[in-house]
Structures are given as C-alpha cells and as structure tokens.
Design a protein around this motif. Structure first.
Motif, mmCIF file in Angstrom:
data_model
loop_
_atom_site.group_PDB
_atom_site.id
_atom_site.type_symbol
_atom_site.label_atom_id
_atom_site.label_comp_id
_atom_site.label_asym_id
_atom_site.label_seq_id
_atom_site.Cartn_x
_atom_site.Cartn_y
_atom_site.Cartn_z
ATOM 1 N N GLY A 69 -74.705 -84.315 13.073
ATOM 2 C CA GLY A 69 -75.086 -83.097 13.773
ATOM 3 C C GLY A 69 -74.805 -81.838 12.988
ATOM 4 O O GLY A 69 -75.256 -80.754 13.358
ATOM 5 N N GLN A 70 -74.059 -81.942 11.883
ATOM 6 C CA GLN A 70 -73.767 -80.758 11.086
ATOM 7 C C GLN A 70 -74.966 -80.369 10.217
ATOM 8 O O GLN A 70 -75.967 -81.079 10.146
ATOM 9 C CB GLN A 70 -72.521 -80.985 10.218
ATOM 10 C CG GLN A 70 -71.226 -80.947 11.007
ATOM 11 C CD GLN A 70 -70.006 -80.893 10.101
ATOM 12 O OE1 GLN A 70 -69.796 -81.758 9.266
ATOM 13 N NE2 GLN A 70 -69.185 -79.861 10.278
ATOM 14 N N ALA A 90 -80.398 -84.584 8.826
ATOM 15 C CA ALA A 90 -81.002 -85.589 9.702
ATOM 16 C C ALA A 90 -80.426 -86.980 9.478
ATOM 17 O O ALA A 90 -80.453 -87.823 10.381
ATOM 18 C CB ALA A 90 -82.517 -85.622 9.494
ATOM 19 N N SER A 91 -79.906 -87.230 8.292
ATOM 20 C CA SER A 91 -79.375 -88.558 7.980
ATOM 21 C C SER A 91 -77.991 -88.745 8.585
ATOM 22 O O SER A 91 -77.301 -87.784 8.924
ATOM 23 C CB SER A 91 -79.325 -88.753 6.460
ATOM 24 O OG SER A 91 -78.745 -87.622 5.830
ATOM 25 N N ALA A 92 -77.588 -89.989 8.710
ATOM 26 C CA ALA A 92 -76.274 -90.310 9.263
ATOM 27 C C ALA A 92 -75.195 -90.069 8.219
ATOM 28 O O ALA A 92 -75.431 -90.250 7.023
ATOM 29 C CB ALA A 92 -76.238 -91.764 9.726
ATOM 30 N N GLY A 152 -85.752 -79.473 16.979
ATOM 31 C CA GLY A 152 -84.389 -79.575 17.486
ATOM 32 C C GLY A 152 -83.956 -81.001 17.750
ATOM 33 O O GLY A 152 -82.790 -81.249 18.092
ATOM 34 N N PHE A 153 -84.882 -81.947 17.576
ATOM 35 C CA PHE A 153 -84.504 -83.355 17.731
ATOM 36 C C PHE A 153 -83.772 -83.864 16.491
ATOM 37 O O PHE A 153 -83.142 -84.921 16.530
ATOM 38 C CB PHE A 153 -85.746 -84.210 17.994
ATOM 39 C CG PHE A 153 -85.432 -85.620 18.404
ATOM 40 C CD1 PHE A 153 -84.854 -85.892 19.637
ATOM 41 C CD2 PHE A 153 -85.691 -86.680 17.554
ATOM 42 C CE1 PHE A 153 -84.540 -87.193 20.016
ATOM 43 C CE2 PHE A 153 -85.394 -87.983 17.918
ATOM 44 C CZ PHE A 153 -84.808 -88.235 19.155
ATOM 45 N N THR A 154 -83.815 -83.110 15.394
ATOM 46 C CA THR A 154 -83.217 -83.571 14.137
ATOM 47 C C THR A 154 -81.728 -83.893 14.248
ATOM 48 O O THR A 154 -81.300 -84.964 13.794
ATOM 49 C CB THR A 154 -83.458 -82.530 13.034
ATOM 50 O OG1 THR A 154 -84.854 -82.309 12.906
ATOM 51 C CG2 THR A 154 -82.908 -83.005 11.713
ATOM 52 N N PRO A 155 -80.882 -83.016 14.818
ATOM 53 C CA PRO A 155 -79.469 -83.398 14.919
ATOM 54 C C PRO A 155 -79.249 -84.593 15.830
ATOM 55 O O PRO A 155 -78.307 -85.363 15.630
ATOM 56 C CB PRO A 155 -78.795 -82.136 15.476
ATOM 57 C CG PRO A 155 -79.893 -81.357 16.117
ATOM 58 C CD PRO A 155 -81.119 -81.643 15.307
ATOM 59 N N MET A 156 -80.120 -84.764 16.846
ATOM 60 C CA MET A 156 -80.000 -85.942 17.697
ATOM 61 C C MET A 156 -80.222 -87.211 16.875
ATOM 62 O O MET A 156 -79.577 -88.238 17.084
ATOM 63 C CB MET A 156 -81.024 -85.885 18.837
ATOM 64 C CG MET A 156 -81.029 -84.601 19.614
ATOM 65 S SD MET A 156 -79.383 -84.178 20.235
ATOM 66 C CE MET A 156 -79.542 -82.407 20.306
ATOM 67 N N LEU A 160 -77.811 -90.328 16.427
ATOM 68 C CA LEU A 160 -78.294 -91.651 16.824
ATOM 69 C C LEU A 160 -78.251 -92.627 15.656
ATOM 70 O O LEU A 160 -77.867 -93.798 15.815
ATOM 71 C CB LEU A 160 -79.715 -91.522 17.373
ATOM 72 C CG LEU A 160 -80.306 -92.749 18.057
ATOM 73 C CD1 LEU A 160 -79.416 -93.219 19.209
ATOM 74 C CD2 LEU A 160 -81.706 -92.436 18.571
ATOM 75 N N ARG A 161 -78.632 -92.177 14.480
ATOM 76 C CA ARG A 161 -78.570 -93.040 13.294
ATOM 77 C C ARG A 161 -77.138 -93.458 13.007
ATOM 78 O O ARG A 161 -76.877 -94.602 12.596
ATOM 79 C CB ARG A 161 -79.157 -92.314 12.087
ATOM 80 C CG ARG A 161 -80.677 -92.243 12.081
ATOM 81 C CD ARG A 161 -81.198 -91.270 11.051
ATOM 82 N NE ARG A 161 -82.635 -91.412 10.860
ATOM 83 C CZ ARG A 161 -83.415 -90.477 10.336
ATOM 84 N NH1 ARG A 161 -82.889 -89.322 9.936
ATOM 85 N NH2 ARG A 161 -84.709 -90.683 10.190
ATOM 86 N N TRP A 162 -76.209 -92.552 13.216
ATOM 87 C CA TRP A 162 -74.799 -92.851 13.004
ATOM 88 C C TRP A 162 -74.320 -93.914 13.984
ATOM 89 O O TRP A 162 -73.664 -94.899 13.597
ATOM 90 C CB TRP A 162 -74.006 -91.553 13.159
ATOM 91 C CG TRP A 162 -72.528 -91.676 13.004
ATOM 92 C CD1 TRP A 162 -71.842 -92.031 11.882
ATOM 93 C CD2 TRP A 162 -71.550 -91.400 14.004
ATOM 94 N NE1 TRP A 162 -70.484 -91.987 12.130
ATOM 95 C CE2 TRP A 162 -70.282 -91.608 13.419
ATOM 96 C CE3 TRP A 162 -71.620 -90.985 15.321
ATOM 97 C CZ2 TRP A 162 -69.098 -91.429 14.126
ATOM 98 C CZ3 TRP A 162 -70.451 -90.793 16.031
ATOM 99 C CH2 TRP A 162 -69.202 -91.022 15.431
#
Length: 374
Positions: A69-70, A90-92, A152-156, A160-162
């Motif tokens: 999320g950062q 966007a990546s975990a 704004g879905f990018t931090p989600m 989620l990937r994490w």
C-alpha cells in the motif's frame, strides 16, 4: 471474465502458507523503512487497458523494502525538466529487486502521458521511497474490506498480492469500481487469486458501461444499498479505500452510516495529513504576513505558515505526494527571498544549491518569489 458480480473462491490451500503473526511487522503500528534515493531500470511494461500501463522496474541498488500500500516517487526526465510524481507501488512487498507501478494516463496528466509515450524497456530513472501509512500491515485482527475506484485500486492490488503470496485464509472482501467494463484492472490475476484464497470474496462494479458492453454485475455509482448488498457486515471490518475524492467521500459516508467506526476507515495518505486550507480573499492583507509571488499572482500569507497550505488557500495547484518533505513532488524554485525548510530527503544537495524548495515543509519568513521547476 465479464458479467460476474462476485467471484467465489474454492477451498484450495497452499502448503507454503504462513500465518500473519510470522510477519516481521508489529501487530500495532508500522515499521519504518528508510526512504532513500535509488536508480531503477525499466524491465517490462504491460498495457492493462487503453489508457493504463503497468511499468515494472528493477532496482539497481538492492531489494526494495516497503509495506503493501505504500508509494514511491519517480523522477521523470521530461523535455521541460525533471518532474517528480508519486505512485502507489502495485507489486507485493516480497523483498525482491523488482517493483511495479500501474499508471493511468489522465487527459490532463502531462507526466503520466509522458511515461506512456517515452518509457521503454531499458530506460533508467531515479526514485525515492517508500512513503505512506496506508497499509493493512497494521491490521488489528478484524476482517478486511479493500475497495478501490479507478486507478485507486492499485494499492488494493498490492495488499491483495501480498496476502495471496503468503497463502492467507483471512476473511477479505475486495471491491473494484471502474467506469467501463474495459477499465477493470487485473482481471485474470484477480480470478486466479479468488480461486486460491478461500476467505476472499471479489466484487466488481461498473459505473457507466459503454453501449454494447455486456455486463450483468453491479452497475452505477456505489451507494449505501449497493454496499450493503455486497458487504452486509462492513461495520465489523477494517476498511481500506482509495480513489477519486468524491468516491472516497461517498464510500466513507455510506459505511459510517452503516455503523463502521471512523477509526476503522483508512484512506491513502503518503505521509502526514494534508493541510486543511481556508481560502482567504485574494488581495486582502494578512496580519504579520509576507508577500508571495507565483505564476503572475501576488498575495500575502501569515508568518510561519506552510507554503503548501497558503497555496491551497489561494487555489493554486502544486503537485503533492508525501506532505512530509520526503518525495520531492511539490518542488518549486525560490528566485527571491528565503524560507525555513525542514525537508527529509526530498531534495538532493544539488537541488538545494540550485534554489529548489518543497512547498509541504517550507514556512515563509519574509517576502518571496517562487517559480515552477524548469
């Protein structure tokens, strides 16, 4: 796979799953990863939609440590000079040397359009980060709702990937809101994650399907009835929400009306809280004030007031990111006068020597003239 409002997972569980309490993150509060400059090389780019591209970079200076999320600030070497823009990662955060940002080229976004048109595999840029406190790493045992609108879905997706990479069995509801069906992001990957995570429910909402688009799921702007239908137990969840300002306000209002305690509603913030500005009449004097000149306008602001707050009060838009003197996004050039600047790595020594300041951490101590960066 369009037309499905909800994707239900199977009961597949991976053997490498680890419980949340094995994280190197404390159960309360957030760890601090040092924000530092680094060189990035673009190793891949993927066209997500007609106006959205995912850029994958390799860090030339070791692993990129960050929270899900950062954000990170990228220095873009545009023709008119370097423009600094902040993007959510966007990546975990898996301790790798790769990171990705998913960037929508807005109609008025000159920097994002430049990225789409000019960044090719092999391009190298500088970056600073990570920044931000918007992360479920500080989750306190409650089930989770991740809701994102547009880009704004990018931090989600990072969060989620994490969770997916860790094999989590958390009770998670994910809601993606897009304008059109073709604007929905990460469709295939979301379907795979939904199949792998038994505790996940995924919903997609399209606010204005284009003529001829087939869509049998939720449509229209989210409202209280729609959110209640998707997440009847939202009031007991830890909610993370990101998107346009109007979207954030609507979702917050709806969920608080459903009984969600305000302290469990989190929105994206790259640093300290953004300054709240009360517009002052242009041309009116300010007691103990100093005159500021920018873009052909001149006005007075109070002694010791943050420059970013003063500019917002005058409806003068300057790009912002961390609001903590770290990312360098709000860089301006001081041509006359001086300020008290308490930056935290957002400017290089060369920047400072060239007269650059950061609006978010500079307080006016006398008359000044400032310019946009070249």
């Amino acid at each position: 796979m369009h037309g499905s409002a909800e994707r239900r997972p199977n009961n597949k569980r991976r053997s490498e799953a680890m419980p949340l309490d094995t994280l190197p993150f404390p159960k309360s509060g957030l760890p601090g990863f040092a924000s530092a400059p680094r060189k990035l090389r673009l190793v891949a780019r993927h066209q997500n939609t007609s106006d959205t591209v995912t850029f994958t970079f390799h860090s030339l200076e070791g692993p990129v440590l960050h929270l899900p999320g950062q954000a990170i600030a990228l220095d873009l070497p545009m023709n008119g000079g370097v423009a600094t823009r902040t993007f959510t990662i966007a990546s975990a955060p898996l301790g790798a040397q790769e990171l990705s940002v998913t960037v929508k080229a807005a109609e008025t976004g000159h920097a994002t359009r430049w990225m789409h048109d000019n960044l090719a595999v092999g391009s190298e840029i500088t970056a600073r980060g990570p920044f931000g406190r918007f992360s479920l790493a500080a989750r306190h045992g409650r089930p989770v709702l991740l809701i994102g609108g547009g880009s704004g879905f990018t931090p989600m997706m990072s969060m989620l990937r994490w969770l997916h990479a860790r094999g989590e069995t958390l009770d998670v509801v994910v809601v993606q809101v897009a304008r059109r069906v073709e604007d929905l992001l990460f469709e295939d990957e979301l379907a795979q994650i939904a199949r792998d995570m038994p505790g996940l429910r995924l919903f997609e909402v399209v606010t204005a399907p284009a003529a001829g688009e087939v869509w049998r799921g939720y449509r229209g702007r989210p409202n209280r009835a729609m959110l209640r239908a998707m997440v009847a137990d939202a009031s007991r969840r830890e909610v993370y929400c990101c998107g346009p300002e109007g979207f954030l306000g609507t979702v917050r209002q709806c969920l608080l009306a459903e009984g969600l305690p305000h302290q469990h509603f989190h929105t994206e913030s790259f640093g300290a809280s953004k300054p709240v500005a009360s517009p002052a009449p242009i041309g009116k004097g300010v007691s103990n004030g100093h005159r500021v000149t920018l873009r052909g306008r001149s006005f007075e602001i109070a002694e010791g007031e943050l420059l970013s707050t003063a500019l917002a009060a005058q409806h003068i838009r300057v790009p912002t990111g961390c609001n903590a003197g770290q990312c360098g996004t709000c860089k301006l050039r001081l041509s006359e006068g001086s300020v008290d600047m308490q930056q935290d790595g957002g400017l290089s020594e060369q920047d400072v020597a060239s007269g650059y300041i950061l609006a978010c951490c500079s307080r006016v101590t006398g008359p000044i003239s400032i310019e946009d960066p070249v």
